[in-house]
Design a protein around this motif. Structure first.
Motif, PDB file in Angstrom:
ATOM      1  N   LEU A  16      36.349  -7.270 -45.156  1.00 25.10           N
ATOM      2  CA  LEU A  16      37.509  -6.380 -45.238  1.00 25.10           C
ATOM      3  C   LEU A  16      37.440  -5.215 -44.264  1.00 25.10           C
ATOM      4  CD1 LEU A  16      37.916  -6.172 -49.140  1.00 25.10           C
ATOM      5  CD2 LEU A  16      38.919  -7.829 -47.544  1.00 25.10           C
ATOM      6  N   ASN A  17      36.398  -5.143 -43.453  1.00 27.38           N
ATOM      7  CA  ASN A  17      36.346  -4.055 -42.479  1.00 27.38           C
ATOM      8  C   ASN A  17      37.361  -4.303 -41.366  1.00 27.38           C
ATOM      9  OD1 ASN A  17      34.699  -6.236 -41.511  1.00 27.38           O
ATOM     10  ND2 ASN A  17      33.941  -4.874 -39.920  1.00 27.38           N
ATOM     11  N   ALA A  18      37.948  -3.250 -40.859  1.00 22.52           N
ATOM     12  CA  ALA A  18      38.999  -3.391 -39.835  1.00 22.52           C
ATOM     13  C   ALA A  18      38.863  -2.273 -38.809  1.00 22.52           C
ATOM     14  CB  ALA A  18      40.386  -3.356 -40.485  1.00 22.52           C
ATOM     15  N   ASN A  19      37.623  -2.120 -38.297  1.00 16.33           N
ATOM     16  CA  ASN A  19      37.370  -1.094 -37.287  1.00 16.33           C
ATOM     17  C   ASN A  19      37.464  -1.716 -35.891  1.00 16.33           C
ATOM     18  OD1 ASN A  19      35.016  -2.616 -37.222  1.00 16.33           O
ATOM     19  ND2 ASN A  19      33.844  -1.102 -38.375  1.00 16.33           N
ATOM     20  N   ASP A  20      36.780  -1.120 -34.906  1.00 14.99           N
ATOM     21  CA  ASP A  20      36.869  -1.661 -33.546  1.00 14.99           C
ATOM     22  C   ASP A  20      36.094  -2.976 -33.398  1.00 14.99           C
ATOM     23  OD1 ASP A  20      34.429  -0.425 -33.861  1.00 14.99           O
ATOM     24  OD2 ASP A  20      34.305   0.272 -31.786  1.00 14.99           O
ATOM     25  N   ASN A  21      35.341  -3.350 -34.431  1.00 17.35           N
ATOM     26  CA  ASN A  21      34.683  -4.658 -34.493  1.00 17.35           C
ATOM     27  C   ASN A  21      35.083  -5.305 -35.820  1.00 17.35           C
ATOM     28  OD1 ASN A  21      33.060  -6.876 -34.090  1.00 17.35           O
ATOM     29  ND2 ASN A  21      31.141  -5.808 -34.505  1.00 17.35           N
ATOM     30  N   TYR A  47      31.260  -4.723 -49.104  1.00 11.86           N
ATOM     31  CA  TYR A  47      29.879  -4.253 -49.073  1.00 11.86           C
ATOM     32  C   TYR A  47      29.789  -2.735 -48.976  1.00 11.86           C
ATOM     33  CZ  TYR A  47      28.601  -9.130 -48.361  1.00 11.86           C
ATOM     34  OH  TYR A  47      28.443 -10.480 -48.522  1.00 11.86           O
ATOM     35  N   GLU A  48      30.798  -2.109 -48.394  1.00 11.60           N
ATOM     36  CA  GLU A  48      30.784  -0.667 -48.194  1.00 11.60           C
ATOM     37  C   GLU A  48      32.101  -0.065 -48.649  1.00 11.60           C
ATOM     38  OE1 GLU A  48      29.914   0.043 -44.102  1.00 11.60           O
ATOM     39  OE2 GLU A  48      27.878  -0.755 -44.228  1.00 11.60           O
ATOM     40  N   SER A  49      32.060   1.203 -49.062  1.00  8.96           N
ATOM     41  CA  SER A  49      33.245   1.877 -49.598  1.00  8.96           C
ATOM     42  C   SER A  49      34.272   2.218 -48.537  1.00  8.96           C
ATOM     43  CB  SER A  49      32.827   3.161 -50.323  1.00  8.96           C
ATOM     44  OG  SER A  49      31.948   2.880 -51.387  1.00  8.96           O
ATOM     45  N   MET A  50      33.894   2.171 -47.260  1.00 11.69           N
ATOM     46  CA  MET A  50      34.810   2.552 -46.190  1.00 11.69           C
ATOM     47  C   MET A  50      35.462   1.350 -45.509  1.00 11.69           C
ATOM     48  SD  MET A  50      35.071   5.774 -46.248  1.00 11.69           S
ATOM     49  CE  MET A  50      35.905   6.109 -44.696  1.00 11.69           C
ATOM     50  N   GLU A  51      35.381   0.177 -46.103  1.00 18.86           N
ATOM     51  CA  GLU A  51      36.082  -0.975 -45.534  1.00 18.86           C
ATOM     52  C   GLU A  51      37.581  -0.807 -45.781  1.00 18.86           C
ATOM     53  OE1 GLU A  51      34.400  -4.796 -46.581  1.00 18.86           O
ATOM     54  OE2 GLU A  51      32.403  -3.907 -46.786  1.00 18.86           O
ATOM     55  N   PHE A 289      35.813 -18.208 -39.713  1.00 20.93           N
ATOM     56  CA  PHE A 289      37.038 -17.853 -39.019  1.00 20.93           C
ATOM     57  C   PHE A 289      36.825 -16.588 -38.182  1.00 20.93           C
ATOM     58  CE2 PHE A 289      39.433 -19.949 -42.709  1.00 20.93           C
ATOM     59  CZ  PHE A 289      39.735 -21.079 -41.967  1.00 20.93           C
ATOM     60  N   PRO A 290      37.470 -16.490 -37.019  1.00 24.87           N
ATOM     61  CA  PRO A 290      37.407 -15.263 -36.230  1.00 24.87           C
ATOM     62  C   PRO A 290      38.395 -14.219 -36.750  1.00 24.87           C
ATOM     63  CG  PRO A 290      38.748 -16.874 -35.091  1.00 24.87           C
ATOM     64  CD  PRO A 290      38.218 -17.561 -36.322  1.00 24.87           C
ATOM     65  N   ALA A 291      38.256 -12.995 -36.261  1.00 21.37           N
ATOM     66  CA  ALA A 291      39.136 -11.910 -36.701  1.00 21.37           C
ATOM     67  C   ALA A 291      40.575 -12.107 -36.235  1.00 21.37           C
ATOM     68  CB  ALA A 291      38.598 -10.570 -36.204  1.00 21.37           C
ATOM     69  N   TRP A 292      40.791 -12.967 -35.242  1.00 15.92           N
ATOM     70  CA  TRP A 292      42.147 -13.212 -34.737  1.00 15.92           C
ATOM     71  C   TRP A 292      42.784 -14.453 -35.371  1.00 15.92           C
ATOM     72  CZ3 TRP A 292      42.743 -17.861 -32.025  1.00 15.92           C
ATOM     73  CH2 TRP A 292      41.562 -18.457 -31.568  1.00 15.92           C
ATOM     74  N   ILE A 329      48.436  -8.787 -30.178  1.00 17.18           N
ATOM     75  CA  ILE A 329      47.939  -7.506 -29.697  1.00 17.18           C
ATOM     76  C   ILE A 329      47.463  -6.726 -30.911  1.00 17.18           C
ATOM     77  CG2 ILE A 329      48.454  -5.365 -28.466  1.00 17.18           C
ATOM     78  CD1 ILE A 329      50.718  -6.837 -27.041  1.00 17.18           C
ATOM     79  N   ARG A 330      46.188  -6.464 -30.987  1.00 17.45           N
ATOM     80  CA  ARG A 330      45.625  -5.730 -32.123  1.00 17.45           C
ATOM     81  C   ARG A 330      45.928  -4.241 -31.958  1.00 17.45           C
ATOM     82  NH1 ARG A 330      40.253  -8.041 -32.739  1.00 17.45           N
ATOM     83  NH2 ARG A 330      41.399  -9.655 -33.879  1.00 17.45           N
ATOM     84  N   TYR A 331      46.162  -3.583 -33.071  1.00 18.62           N
ATOM     85  CA  TYR A 331      46.419  -2.142 -33.014  1.00 18.62           C
ATOM     86  C   TYR A 331      45.805  -1.478 -34.232  1.00 18.62           C
ATOM     87  CZ  TYR A 331      50.186  -3.106 -36.388  1.00 18.62           C
ATOM     88  OH  TYR A 331      50.907  -3.510 -37.480  1.00 18.62           O
ATOM     89  N   SER A 332      45.754  -0.158 -34.220  1.00 15.90           N
ATOM     90  CA  SER A 332      45.193   0.581 -35.347  1.00 15.90           C
ATOM     91  C   SER A 332      46.145   1.694 -35.744  1.00 15.90           C
ATOM     92  CB  SER A 332      43.825   1.170 -34.980  1.00 15.90           C
ATOM     93  OG  SER A 332      43.930   2.017 -33.861  1.00 15.90           O
TER      94      SER A 332
END
Length: 351
Positions: A16-21, A47-51, A289-292, A329-332
């Motif tokens: 569930l992480n969605a950072n630059d990686n 695994y972490e609270s910041m996901e 599966f990849p992130a894309w 195109i990924r964005y944040s």
């Protein structure tokens, strides 16, 4: 199963992480909802609270923290038994390399709990491991860049003498950095070893066009789906931030050859470099599966949806067509939530 039965499934998803990686979890969930409908219940496993996915309530209905893979299978089973009592999960889709060993090992116990998976075997997982990739390529006739396993600085010095600069320094599970000098190589070696353990991998740097292939193996030597994507924008960590679906029979044939060689079961990603002479080199084989992965749904071959149906025993006809020229195109953006949500997941392990 009928369409109504699929639309009422409860599915656990990691990554569930969605950072630059980013992890694949959010993209997998988007694809599942696109294919099976918004009626499915998604249980996030974090695994972490910041996901970030924890707090994306329009996609994730409930999240539970689970033990890190290093805690072992007993701790994972205990936690999943607790979650199962509350949620009645039908299926779990793990999305991190480092957790797959444990999830594969507890497959029979999950089955007893009523939870399905669709994963490779431990043998299949080991075949494509970075430390075994060179041997795998030589055995089955795949082009693999020359590599060197690094446990010490002396190993690194030997690798640089053999492979020459520039070269890639890769973590055992994740991350890779180009090194043009010994100082850069030493820094990456220590950084990746501390983060992911040893060995670290030194790999010959192949220049060319970066291509990724997302595929779904049926476990019997065939692929149900293959979607090639050319990277258009790449982050400093080598991750695709933009890409477009492309058509090339050689890429399809490469994925089919991999499935035949391994009898791969589940989703996987081939990271490819096409050099100036049009040779295809496999840089990595990611066992999930990849992130894309949402791009496969947008292009007409929804791989997460297909995996769910295969997990429930449905025999699928392999996809043969997809839309070429589909661009992602990924964005944040800043996702604003209440601090109380963060405190709850941190303190109680569920939200």
């Amino acid at each position: 199963m009928t369409a109504d039965q699929y639309s009422s499934l409860c599915i656990g998803v990691t990554g569930l992480n969605a950072n630059d990686n980013p992890g694949p979890g959010i993209a997998v969930i988007r694809a599942l909802k696109a294919g099976l409908g918004n009626g499915i219940r998604i249980v996030g496993l974090s695994y972490e609270s910041m996901e970030p996915g924890i707090y994306m309530h329009e996609l994730v209905d409930k999240t539970y923290q689970i033990p890190y893979p290093t805690a072992g299978t007993a701790a994972l089973v205990e936690r999943l038994e607790y979650i199962q009592e509350k949620e009645h999960l039908d299926l779990i889709i793990p999305n991190f390399d480092s957790e797959l060993y444990n999830f594969i090992r507890i497959g029979p116990q999950l089955q007893q709990m009523g939870i399905k998976t669709f994963l490779p075997s431990h043998g299949q997982l080991a075949l494509r491991d970075k430390i075994n990739l060179g041997d795998f390529g030589r055995k089955h006739g795949f082009n693999i860049p020359a590599d060197y396993k690094l446990y010490t600085i002396d190993d690194l010095k030997k690798a640089t003498d053999e492979l020459m600069f520039p070269l890639m320094i890769k973590g055992k599970f994740y991350e890779a950095y180009a090194a043009y000098t010994m100082d850069q190589a030493v820094k990456s070696f220590h950084q990746l070893g501390a983060a992911w353990g040893y060995p670290v991998i030194a790999q010959q740097l192949i220049r060319g066009t970066e291509i990724n292939i997302a595929a779904l193996g049926d476990g019997n030597g065939a692929n149900i789906s293959i979607i090639p994507m050319r990277k258009l924008y790449i982050t400093d960590k080598g991750k695709a931030w933009a890409g477009v679906t492309i058509e090339d029979p050689k890429l399809i044939a490469l994925a089919d050859n991999f499935a035949r060689a391994t009898n791969w079961r589940g989703g996987y990603e081939l990271e490819i470099m096409c050099d100036a002479d049009d040779n295809l080199f496999i840089l990595e084989i990611n066992p999930r599966f990849p992130a894309w992965i949402y791009l496969t749904a947008a292009a007409g071959q929804n791989q997460p949806e297909a995996l769910v149906k295969m997990a429930f025993g449905e025999t699928l006809t392999p996809f043969t067509e997809y839309q070429v020229g589909k661009l992602f195109i990924r964005y944040s953006w800043d996702h604003v939530v209440d601090i109380a949500d963060f405190q709850q997941i941190s303190a109680l392990g569920e939200l």
